[in-house]
Design an enzyme around this catalytic site. Sequence first.
Site, PDB file in Angstrom:
ATOM      1  CG  ASN A   7      19.397  -7.383  -2.882  1.00 25.05           C
ATOM      2  OD1 ASN A   7      20.198  -6.583  -3.375  1.00 25.05           O
ATOM      3  ND2 ASN A   7      18.095  -7.282  -3.058  1.00 25.05           N
ATOM      4  CE  LYS A  14      16.138  -5.124   0.837  1.00 22.47           C
ATOM      5  NZ  LYS A  14      15.499  -4.904  -0.433  1.00 22.47           N
ATOM      6  NE  ARG A  90      18.305  -6.995  -7.179  1.00 21.81           N
ATOM      7  CZ  ARG A  90      17.936  -5.764  -6.875  1.00 21.81           C
ATOM      8  NH1 ARG A  90      18.193  -5.267  -5.687  1.00 21.81           N
ATOM      9  NH2 ARG A  90      17.316  -5.032  -7.757  1.00 21.81           N
ATOM     10  CG  HIS A 179      11.934  -4.840 -11.112  1.00 22.55           C
ATOM     11  ND1 HIS A 179      11.131  -3.766 -11.440  1.00 22.55           N
ATOM     12  CD2 HIS A 179      12.476  -4.546  -9.916  1.00 22.55           C
ATOM     13  CE1 HIS A 179      11.186  -2.865 -10.475  1.00 22.55           C
ATOM     14  NE2 HIS A 179      12.012  -3.313  -9.535  1.00 22.55           N
ATOM     15  N   GLY A 211       9.771   0.727  -6.762  1.00 20.80           N
ATOM     16  CA  GLY A 211      10.269   0.709  -8.140  1.00 20.80           C
ATOM     17  C   GLY A 211       9.263  -0.125  -8.921  1.00 20.80           C
ATOM     18  NE  ARG A 240      14.384   4.554  -9.738  1.00 20.22           N
ATOM     19  CZ  ARG A 240      14.316   3.266  -9.361  1.00 20.22           C
ATOM     20  NH1 ARG A 240      13.285   2.526  -9.719  1.00 20.22           N
ATOM     21  NH2 ARG A 240      15.275   2.741  -8.647  1.00 20.22           N
ATOM     22  CG  ASP A 282       3.546   3.188   1.676  1.00 16.75           C
ATOM     23  OD1 ASP A 282       2.369   2.836   1.436  1.00 16.75           O
ATOM     24  OD2 ASP A 282       4.380   2.437   2.207  1.00 16.75           O
ATOM     25  CG  PHE A 283       0.370   3.428  -4.083  1.00 16.81           C
ATOM     26  CD1 PHE A 283       1.696   3.596  -4.446  1.00 16.81           C
ATOM     27  CD2 PHE A 283      -0.607   3.706  -5.028  1.00 16.81           C
ATOM     28  CE1 PHE A 283       2.041   4.029  -5.719  1.00 16.81           C
ATOM     29  CE2 PHE A 283      -0.280   4.138  -6.302  1.00 16.81           C
ATOM     30  CZ  PHE A 283       1.047   4.299  -6.652  1.00 16.81           C
ATOM     31  NE  ARG A 284       1.676   0.312   3.131  1.00 13.80           N
ATOM     32  CZ  ARG A 284       2.604  -0.547   3.468  1.00 13.80           C
ATOM     33  NH1 ARG A 284       2.284  -1.615   4.167  1.00 13.80           N
ATOM     34  NH2 ARG A 284       3.852  -0.366   3.131  1.00 13.80           N
ATOM     35  N   GLY A 330       4.907  -5.278  -3.954  1.00 15.35           N
ATOM     36  CA  GLY A 330       4.145  -4.702  -2.831  1.00 15.35           C
ATOM     37  C   GLY A 330       2.776  -4.176  -3.205  1.00 15.35           C
ATOM     38  CD  GLU A 333       3.397  -9.793  -4.051  1.00 14.07           C
ATOM     39  OE1 GLU A 333       3.335  -9.988  -2.824  1.00 14.07           O
ATOM     40  OE2 GLU A 333       4.447  -9.931  -4.696  1.00 14.07           O
ATOM     41  CG  ASN A 334       0.084  -6.320  -0.279  1.00  9.48           C
ATOM     42  OD1 ASN A 334      -0.412  -7.224   0.382  1.00  9.48           O
ATOM     43  ND2 ASN A 334       1.380  -6.219  -0.497  1.00  9.48           N
ATOM     44  CD  GLU A 383      12.802  -9.238  -6.904  1.00  8.85           C
ATOM     45  OE1 GLU A 383      12.190  -8.741  -5.947  1.00  8.85           O
ATOM     46  OE2 GLU A 383      13.410  -8.554  -7.748  1.00  8.85           O
TER      47      GLU A 383
HETATM   48  P1  ADP Z   1      10.255  -2.015  -3.294  1.00 11.31           P
HETATM   49  O1  ADP Z   1      10.619  -3.477  -3.068  1.00 11.31           O
HETATM   50  O2  ADP Z   1      10.409  -1.569  -4.716  1.00 11.31           O
HETATM   51  O3  ADP Z   1      10.859  -1.072  -2.309  1.00 11.31           O
HETATM   52  P2  ADP Z   1       7.582  -2.920  -2.554  1.00 11.31           P
HETATM   53  O4  ADP Z   1       7.463  -4.048  -3.515  1.00 11.31           O
HETATM   54  O5  ADP Z   1       7.774  -3.219  -1.114  1.00 11.31           O
HETATM   55  O6  ADP Z   1       8.685  -1.877  -3.035  1.00 11.31           O
HETATM   56  O7  ADP Z   1       6.258  -2.031  -2.729  1.00 11.31           O
HETATM   57  C1  ADP Z   1       6.025  -0.851  -2.019  1.00 11.31           C
HETATM   58  C2  ADP Z   1       4.577  -0.404  -2.259  1.00 11.31           C
HETATM   59  O8  ADP Z   1       3.693  -1.489  -1.989  1.00 11.31           O
HETATM   60  C3  ADP Z   1       4.135   0.751  -1.372  1.00 11.31           C
HETATM   61  O9  ADP Z   1       3.557   1.769  -2.147  1.00 11.31           O
HETATM   62  C4  ADP Z   1       3.087   0.166  -0.449  1.00 11.31           C
HETATM   63  O10 ADP Z   1       2.007   1.013  -0.288  1.00 11.31           O
HETATM   64  C5  ADP Z   1       2.645  -1.087  -1.133  1.00 11.31           C
HETATM   65  N1  ADP Z   1       2.421  -2.149  -0.122  1.00 11.31           N
HETATM   66  C6  ADP Z   1       3.368  -2.962   0.406  1.00 11.31           C
HETATM   67  N2  ADP Z   1       2.816  -3.794   1.338  1.00 11.31           N
HETATM   68  C7  ADP Z   1       1.502  -3.480   1.393  1.00 11.31           C
HETATM   69  C8  ADP Z   1       0.379  -3.973   2.149  1.00 11.31           C
HETATM   70  N3  ADP Z   1       0.513  -4.957   3.033  1.00 11.31           N
HETATM   71  N4  ADP Z   1      -0.823  -3.390   1.932  1.00 11.31           N
HETATM   72  C9  ADP Z   1      -0.960  -2.405   1.020  1.00 11.31           C
HETATM   73  N5  ADP Z   1       0.044  -1.899   0.291  1.00 11.31           N
HETATM   74  C10 ADP Z   1       1.242  -2.420   0.461  1.00 11.31           C
END
Ligand code: ADP
Length: 396
Positions: A7, A14, A90, A179, A211, A240, A282-284, A330, A333-334, A383
């Site tokens: 990729n 990657k 990819r 995607h 994304g 975005r 980042d949502f964290r 990300g 799933e999390n 993917e």
């Molecule tokens: P991309 O592949 O589009 O760069 P990801 O699929 O890695 O993005 O998703 C990034 C988002 O997922 C971030 O906002 C992050 O907070 C969240 N995220 C990724 N891993 C974790 C985790 N282990 N716990 C909580 N949130 C996570």
Amino acid sequence: MKVLVINCGSSSLKYQLIDSETEQALAVGLCERIGIDGRLNHTPAGGEKVVIEKDMPNHEVAVKMVLEELTDPENGVIRDLSEIDAIGHRVVHGGEKFASSVVITDEVMAAIEECNPLAPLHNPANLIGIRACQAIMPGVPNTAVFDTAFHQTMEPVAFMYGLPYECYEKYKVRRYGFHGTSHSFVSARAIEVLGLDPKDSKVIVCHLGNGASISAVKNGKSVDTSMGLTPLEGLVMGTRSGDIDPAIIEYLAHSMGKTLEEMMTLLNKESGVYGLSGVSSDFRDLEAAADDGNEKAQMAMDVFGYRVAKYIGAYTAAMNGVDAIVFTAGLGENNHVMREYICSYLGYLGVEIDKKENAVRSVEKVVSTPESKVKVMVVPTNEELAIARETVALVQ
Ligand code: ADP
């Protein structure tokens, strides 16, 4: 078979070497800062991550370094390159030319190049990666797996913009969607796990990462998706904007004294939850800030979730119903809090989240209650595995 999945980004590459029999990755890695200085992160399955800092002036050198690592006596996972049976690439944009993955030929290379204007940052990098592999491993088949291909089943009603027809005919302006590999993999998996009829099923996939996009998959085929001509359309994302009133572009360009190019940077890199919160994409980080009382961080997350819920409503209408809503990538799933927040808008569909079941990270699981009228699932996306499977199917 052993398939090398590549990729390529403009300055990154990657990779995963996947054994198609076990469907396990034998090694995963990332080349960063290609053309700047160069760093290779390589992790053999079950082993320690190795970091190598070495000049990578171009992608061909990066591919060579990857192959050296894969065959390295210490960190390698194969004895020599003849063990690599095929390479799956990819490719971001296949325009209307590719509705499925293909074995790469000179004609295919030319057709991908014709799609360059539609993805000027991505497609040229993908082509460079393919050429590098062709040069270093002649005789090994290369395949192209397109981000757009899965969505080529959309009908004009879903893919046409309300613009003069000439924009489509002459300039190929339409909705393509992205995607696709993930939406395809995740929807197929949900249909299998939930025992839905592949020929009579309605699934909404929420691919929520940095994304983010959402798709309506009816009878296994994409009938609508939120990204458009480019990945900028649709959901509010990490950086975005997603959907906005197009007149904002002219208004802000005037008001802020920005060029068109600067406006596109604002929309692609400075907007989304990052721009809204002023904290992070980042949502964290956003959750931590919101916990500390940062109201903008909370608002940004709410705006994000509300947009997803609106799209779910729209796609339920597009399919005249929905059997399953699936979260992946990300965030999907999390982040159980975001899943619950989105589903809090879906009571009218009879969606009921099981809070206990929903408190999971990155495992394949049904997270709705047994009574829920629509099943809600988490399906980790993969993917690379999807690209490896497509490649095996094409070259065998
Ligand atoms: P991309 O592949 O589009 O760069 P990801 O699929 O890695 O993005 O998703 C990034 C988002 O997922 C971030 O906002 C992050 O907070 C969240 N995220 C990724 N891993 C974790 C985790 N282990 N716990 C909580 N949130 C996570």
